[in-house]
Design a protein around this motif. Structure first.
Motif, mmCIF file in Angstrom:
data_model
loop_
_atom_site.group_PDB
_atom_site.id
_atom_site.type_symbol
_atom_site.label_atom_id
_atom_site.label_comp_id
_atom_site.label_asym_id
_atom_site.label_seq_id
_atom_site.Cartn_x
_atom_site.Cartn_y
_atom_site.Cartn_z
ATOM 1 N N ASP A 1 0.875 -1.170 0.000
ATOM 2 C CA ASP A 1 0.000 0.000 0.000
ATOM 3 C C ASP A 1 0.913 1.222 0.000
ATOM 4 O O ASP A 1 1.382 1.665 1.041
ATOM 5 N N GLY A 2 1.191 1.741 -1.186
ATOM 6 C CA GLY A 2 2.137 2.840 -1.319
ATOM 7 C C GLY A 2 3.208 2.484 -2.318
ATOM 8 O O GLY A 2 3.070 1.541 -3.100
ATOM 9 N N GLN A 3 4.304 3.246 -2.304
ATOM 10 C CA GLN A 3 5.314 3.095 -3.329
ATOM 11 C C GLN A 3 6.005 1.750 -3.278
ATOM 12 O O GLN A 3 6.105 1.116 -2.229
ATOM 13 N N GLY A 4 6.493 1.312 -4.452
ATOM 14 C CA GLY A 4 7.286 0.102 -4.515
ATOM 15 C C GLY A 4 8.640 0.317 -3.864
ATOM 16 O O GLY A 4 9.136 1.446 -3.778
ATOM 17 N N VAL A 5 9.254 -0.764 -3.383
ATOM 18 C CA VAL A 5 10.546 -0.677 -2.701
ATOM 19 C C VAL A 5 11.523 -1.662 -3.342
ATOM 20 O O VAL A 5 11.363 -2.881 -3.224
ATOM 21 N N ASN A 6 12.515 -1.114 -4.023
ATOM 22 C CA ASN A 6 13.599 -1.907 -4.601
ATOM 23 C C ASN A 6 14.552 -2.304 -3.469
ATOM 24 O O ASN A 6 15.037 -1.449 -2.729
ATOM 25 N N LEU A 7 14.833 -3.588 -3.333
ATOM 26 C CA LEU A 7 15.657 -4.089 -2.231
ATOM 27 C C LEU A 7 17.093 -4.377 -2.643
ATOM 28 O O LEU A 7 17.788 -5.166 -2.009
ATOM 29 N N VAL A 8 17.555 -3.705 -3.710
ATOM 30 C CA VAL A 8 18.913 -3.948 -4.200
ATOM 31 C C VAL A 8 19.961 -3.571 -3.162
ATOM 32 O O VAL A 8 21.105 -4.060 -3.197
ATOM 33 N N GLY A 9 19.604 -2.732 -2.187
ATOM 34 C CA GLY A 9 20.539 -2.362 -1.132
ATOM 35 C C GLY A 9 21.067 -3.563 -0.357
ATOM 36 O O GLY A 9 22.118 -3.470 0.296
ATOM 37 N N ALA A 10 20.370 -4.676 -0.423
ATOM 38 C CA ALA A 10 20.850 -5.902 0.220
ATOM 39 C C ALA A 10 22.219 -6.313 -0.311
ATOM 40 O O ALA A 10 22.986 -6.993 0.372
ATOM 41 N N PHE A 11 22.527 -5.886 -1.546
ATOM 42 C CA PHE A 11 23.745 -6.358 -2.218
ATOM 43 C C PHE A 11 24.752 -5.242 -2.470
ATOM 44 O O PHE A 11 25.695 -5.415 -3.238
ATOM 45 N N GLU A 12 24.556 -4.080 -1.794
ATOM 46 C CA GLU A 12 25.535 -2.999 -1.930
ATOM 47 C C GLU A 12 26.908 -3.499 -1.467
ATOM 48 O O GLU A 12 27.931 -3.177 -2.063
ATOM 49 N N ASP A 13 26.923 -4.296 -0.423
ATOM 50 C CA ASP A 13 28.122 -5.023 -0.019
ATOM 51 C C ASP A 13 28.089 -6.354 -0.775
ATOM 52 O O ASP A 13 27.280 -7.234 -0.465
ATOM 53 N N ALA A 14 28.935 -6.480 -1.774
ATOM 54 C CA ALA A 14 28.850 -7.609 -2.697
ATOM 55 C C ALA A 14 28.988 -8.947 -1.972
ATOM 56 O O ALA A 14 29.793 -9.103 -1.051
ATOM 57 N N VAL A 15 28.186 -9.915 -2.404
ATOM 58 C CA VAL A 15 28.250 -11.273 -1.862
ATOM 59 C C VAL A 15 29.603 -11.885 -2.228
ATOM 60 O O VAL A 15 30.100 -11.718 -3.347
ATOM 61 N N SER A 16 30.193 -12.603 -1.280
ATOM 62 C CA SER A 16 31.466 -13.284 -1.522
ATOM 63 C C SER A 16 31.215 -14.747 -1.861
ATOM 64 O O SER A 16 30.243 -15.348 -1.393
ATOM 65 N N LEU B 1 19.007 -10.900 1.148
ATOM 66 C CA LEU B 1 17.738 -10.305 0.728
ATOM 67 C C LEU B 1 16.711 -10.389 1.850
ATOM 68 O O LEU B 1 15.999 -9.413 2.140
ATOM 69 N N ALA B 2 16.623 -11.543 2.505
ATOM 70 C CA ALA B 2 15.660 -11.720 3.597
ATOM 71 C C ALA B 2 15.965 -10.777 4.759
ATOM 72 O O ALA B 2 15.060 -10.138 5.319
ATOM 73 N N GLU B 3 17.229 -10.673 5.121
ATOM 74 C CA GLU B 3 17.618 -9.810 6.242
ATOM 75 C C GLU B 3 17.369 -8.336 5.930
ATOM 76 O O GLU B 3 16.855 -7.580 6.756
ATOM 77 N N TYR B 4 17.712 -7.924 4.712
ATOM 78 C CA TYR B 4 17.549 -6.517 4.338
ATOM 79 C C TYR B 4 16.076 -6.139 4.247
ATOM 80 O O TYR B 4 15.680 -5.052 4.699
ATOM 81 N N ALA B 5 15.267 -7.016 3.693
ATOM 82 C CA ALA B 5 13.825 -6.744 3.603
ATOM 83 C C ALA B 5 13.230 -6.564 4.993
ATOM 84 O O ALA B 5 12.403 -5.667 5.232
ATOM 85 N N LYS B 6 13.647 -7.383 5.931
ATOM 86 C CA LYS B 6 13.178 -7.281 7.319
ATOM 87 C C LYS B 6 13.628 -5.968 7.948
ATOM 88 O O LYS B 6 12.850 -5.270 8.611
ATOM 89 N N ASP B 7 14.887 -5.591 7.716
ATOM 90 C CA ASP B 7 15.421 -4.345 8.278
ATOM 91 C C ASP B 7 14.690 -3.120 7.722
ATOM 92 O O ASP B 7 14.381 -2.177 8.469
ATOM 93 N N VAL B 8 14.418 -3.122 6.402
ATOM 94 C CA VAL B 8 13.711 -2.002 5.780
ATOM 95 C C VAL B 8 12.296 -1.890 6.341
ATOM 96 O O VAL B 8 11.806 -0.794 6.651
ATOM 97 N N ALA B 9 11.629 -3.030 6.486
ATOM 98 C CA ALA B 9 10.261 -3.029 7.013
ATOM 99 C C ALA B 9 10.212 -2.452 8.423
ATOM 100 O O ALA B 9 9.301 -1.677 8.764
ATOM 101 N N GLU B 10 11.191 -2.803 9.253
ATOM 102 C CA GLU B 10 11.218 -2.312 10.632
ATOM 103 C C GLU B 10 11.594 -0.831 10.699
ATOM 104 O O GLU B 10 11.011 -0.063 11.467
ATOM 105 N N ALA B 11 12.537 -0.399 9.877
ATOM 106 C CA ALA B 11 13.016 0.977 9.924
ATOM 107 C C ALA B 11 11.970 1.971 9.426
ATOM 108 O O ALA B 11 11.840 3.080 9.961
ATOM 109 N N TYR B 12 11.201 1.581 8.400
ATOM 110 C CA TYR B 12 10.258 2.508 7.776
ATOM 111 C C TYR B 12 8.803 2.117 7.982
ATOM 112 O O TYR B 12 7.917 2.753 7.403
#
Length: 369
Positions: free
Chosen positions: A283-298, A311-322
């Protein structure tokens, strides 16, 4: 409720060159300070549009072309059998110009051949059919400009409603896109490689052992994060009907997830299906979760498991922060490496995911205002 449907995809692609730059190299981008594999949004939008043809009726998708005069001329001939081809083309030209679309001769065009529009124009098949009927009904004259423009403002196809139309010299004919597609990026650093190949002449005599041809082709392999979002409100405005809107959302999710750009596919046979798909209705704007990979996966045990965890951790963090939790979400995944994504939504098979998204859109659009 202002509904947006977000589609997140984790997909591994083997050695390939899905989308080339002007030098023929696989496209890349720097993100998070490292070089990533990239596939442009245009490449995947075209692949999505072409996939519609597998299962939609022709009235539900369209064509983007400069050859509208040729297409329209053929439709006019179908409506008026026996009409001279040159006359049909003249009628098509007059009808396009009445709608505000100028045409010009193609370079090195044969005499009497169809002209081209000044730029690529997106038409629904329904619009082309109605323009042809206008041309026939006009007899020896040209259709009224208001009538021709009215045709191009109605009867949008699914792909036209999703991806929009821009007419540079007549903003009245523009259609605002209801869909946004991000450039696909690898979740990890990538270095392009070269395949040195030779081709042997089958008719070479035994004493001639050299190759008939040699060359190189550039490629990379990557685990990609792909994202797109659809504004349900904008889509309904473009299509005009709730049921058509729900079906268009279903078609987009199905084709965006399952399609693949065709660059160098005969060389690499790189057709894969995603390891994981997460669809979130917001409900509202779409949220691109590419920030999960700003620190490149090794590299560890491949990239998929780590990408899904991040991706799972970042999505959870974004949901809680905003406080930006989705209204509802679903997950389709393959194998245990993708299990961390189960926290993001109900796990379902892909057909069930598509149907669930469509039903959610239908329920929202049919609620009393």
């Amino acid at each position: 409720m202002s509904l947006n449907v977000d589609v997140h995809v984790i997909q591994s692609v083997p050695p390939s060159n899905l989308n080339r730059d002007d030098a023929g190299s696989p496209k890349t981008a720097v993100y998070g300070g490292v070089r990533r594999a990239r596939v442009s949004s245009q490449a995947w939008k075209r692949a999505t549009r072409r996939d519609f043809e597998r299962y939609l009726d022709t009235s539900e998708f369209g064509v983007r072309t400069k050859r509208a005069m040729e297409l329209l001329g053929k439709r006019i001939e179908e409506l008026e059998p026996g009409l001279d081809g040159a006359v049909a083309l003249a009628k098509a030209k007059a009808t396009l110009e009445a709608a505000g679309l100028k045409t010009k001769a193609a370079r090195k065009a044969a005499e009497g051949s169809a002209e081209l529009t000044e730029y690529l124009v997106f038409f629904s098949n329904q619009q082309l059919g109605k323009l042809a009927q206008l041309a026939v009904d006009a007899g020896e004259g040209a259709p009224a400009g208001a009538a021709a423009k009215k045709v191009l403002k109605e009867g949008n196809s699914f792909d036209l409603a999703l991806f929009g139309r821009m007419v540079a010299n007549d903003a009245d004919l523009n259609v605002d896109a209801a869909c946004q597609v991000a450039h696909a990026l690898s979740t990890h650093a990538v270095t392009n490689e070269f395949d040195y190949y030779t081709a042997v002449d089958d008719k070479n005599p035994d004493e001639e052992t050299g190759a008939g041809m040699i060359g190189t082709v550039e490629f990379n392999s990557a685990t990609l994060y792909r994202y797109a979002t659809v504004s349900v409100d904008a889509l309904q405005e473009n299509l005009g009907h709730a049921e058509a809107t729900a079906r268009a959302v279903e078609a987009f999710v199905r084709s965006f997830v399952q399609s693949m750009p065709t660059g160098k596919q005969n060389t690499f046979a790189n057709g894969t299906l995603p390891e994981a798909v997460v669809v979130m209705v917001r409900d509202g704007q779409g949220v691109n979760l590419v920030g999960a990979f700003e620190d490149a996966v090794s590299a560890g045990d491949g990239y998929v498991a780590a990408s899904c965890r991040k991706l799972a951790e970042y999505a959870k963090d974004v949901a809680e922060a905003y406080a930006a939790r989705p209204v509802t979400s679903w997950v389709t995944r393959v194998g245990e490496a993708t299990a961390p994504l189960d926290v993001l939504g109900e796990r379902v098979a892909f057909d069930g995911l598509v149907s669930a998204v469509g039903e959610k859109v239908r329920a929202t659009l049919t609620e009393p205002q």
